[in-house]
Design a protein around this motif. Structure first.
Motif, short mmCIF file in Angstrom:
data_model
loop_
_atom_site.label_atom_id
_atom_site.label_comp_id
_atom_site.label_asym_id
_atom_site.label_seq_id
_atom_site.Cartn_x
_atom_site.Cartn_y
_atom_site.Cartn_z
N LEU A 1 -13.68 -8.79 1.65
CA LEU A 1 -13.82 -8.12 2.95
C LEU A 1 -12.80 -8.68 3.93
O LEU A 1 -12.13 -7.92 4.65
N HIS A 2 -12.65 -9.98 3.96
CA HIS A 2 -11.67 -10.63 4.84
C HIS A 2 -10.25 -10.13 4.53
O HIS A 2 -9.47 -9.82 5.43
N LEU A 3 -9.91 -10.05 3.23
CA LEU A 3 -8.57 -9.61 2.82
C LEU A 3 -8.31 -8.16 3.23
O LEU A 3 -7.21 -7.82 3.66
N PHE A 4 -9.33 -7.31 3.12
CA PHE A 4 -9.19 -5.92 3.54
C PHE A 4 -9.04 -5.81 5.06
O PHE A 4 -8.16 -5.11 5.56
N GLU A 5 -9.91 -6.50 5.78
CA GLU A 5 -9.91 -6.42 7.25
C GLU A 5 -8.60 -6.90 7.86
O GLU A 5 -8.16 -6.38 8.87
N HIS A 6 -8.00 -7.91 7.25
CA HIS A 6 -6.76 -8.47 7.80
C HIS A 6 -5.52 -7.92 7.10
O HIS A 6 -4.43 -8.49 7.21
N ASN A 7 -5.70 -6.81 6.38
CA ASN A 7 -4.60 -6.07 5.74
C ASN A 7 -3.80 -6.88 4.72
O ASN A 7 -2.62 -6.62 4.50
N PHE A 8 -4.42 -7.87 4.10
CA PHE A 8 -3.76 -8.59 3.02
C PHE A 8 -3.83 -7.75 1.75
O PHE A 8 -2.98 -7.85 0.88
N LEU A 9 -4.88 -6.95 1.67
CA LEU A 9 -5.13 -6.11 0.50
C LEU A 9 -5.11 -4.66 0.96
O LEU A 9 -5.93 -4.25 1.78
N ASN A 10 -4.14 -3.89 0.45
CA ASN A 10 -3.99 -2.50 0.84
C ASN A 10 -3.53 -1.72 -0.39
O ASN A 10 -2.39 -1.85 -0.81
#
Length: 158
Positions: free
Chosen positions: A47-56
């Motif tokens: 969730l953290h990675l998605f929210e901070h656009n590390f994972l797109n």
């Protein structure tokens, strides 16, 4: 003995993993499994990675398609197959394929045919065509396009 990490440490490591190169969801989950986290911690990190656009996923699929076409000279079929193996959605695959210009695509295909045709030592025309066809299909180019280009190139003298 295995080293124990806190959730924050793993979060930072996963951020670095995603920053180094665009990653898909599946790659990140595989990497997270190495840390043997409880499901809640894994979900928190994802969730953290998605929210901070590390994972797109869209960004990943676009860069994957561009890179594999420009560097490895893969065709669209191979790119689609590889993206599906990484569980990328059909919508993101369509968006990714738009990154490849049709003119560049045809130019690269012609370039591959010319180069490979010079390397093939076969004198029998049909066997030569078969070797060229197999090579280009492995690279992931569409059958109709491959046949069209091979027929054009085979009419030219060597």
């Amino acid at each position: 003995m295995k080293k124990v990490f806190t959730v924050e440490e793993i979060k930072r490591k996963m951020e670095q993993y995603c920053v180094y190169q665009d990653r898909c969801h599946k790659e990140v989950e595989t990497k997270l499994k190495e840390y043997q986290l409880i499901p809640q911690a894994r979900e928190l990190i994802l969730l953290h990675l998605f929210e901070h656009n590390f994972l797109n996923e869209e960004r990943f699929s676009k860069s994957f398609a561009r890179g594999k076409f420009r560097i490895k000279k893969w065709g669209k079929e191979r790119i689609v197959r590889e993206l599906k193996l990484r569980d990328i959605t059909s919508a993101n695959i369509k968006i990714a394929l738009k990154e490849i210009e049709e003119e560049d695509y045809i130019g690269t295909l012609n370039e591959l045919v010319e180069k490979k045709n010079l390397l093939i030592k076969e004198s029998n025309l049909y066997k030569r065509k078969k070797k060229l066809f197999d090579y280009l299909k492995y690279r992931g180019y569409e059958t109709e396009l491959v046949m069209e280009v091979i027929n054009v190139i085979m009419k030219k003298p060597l």
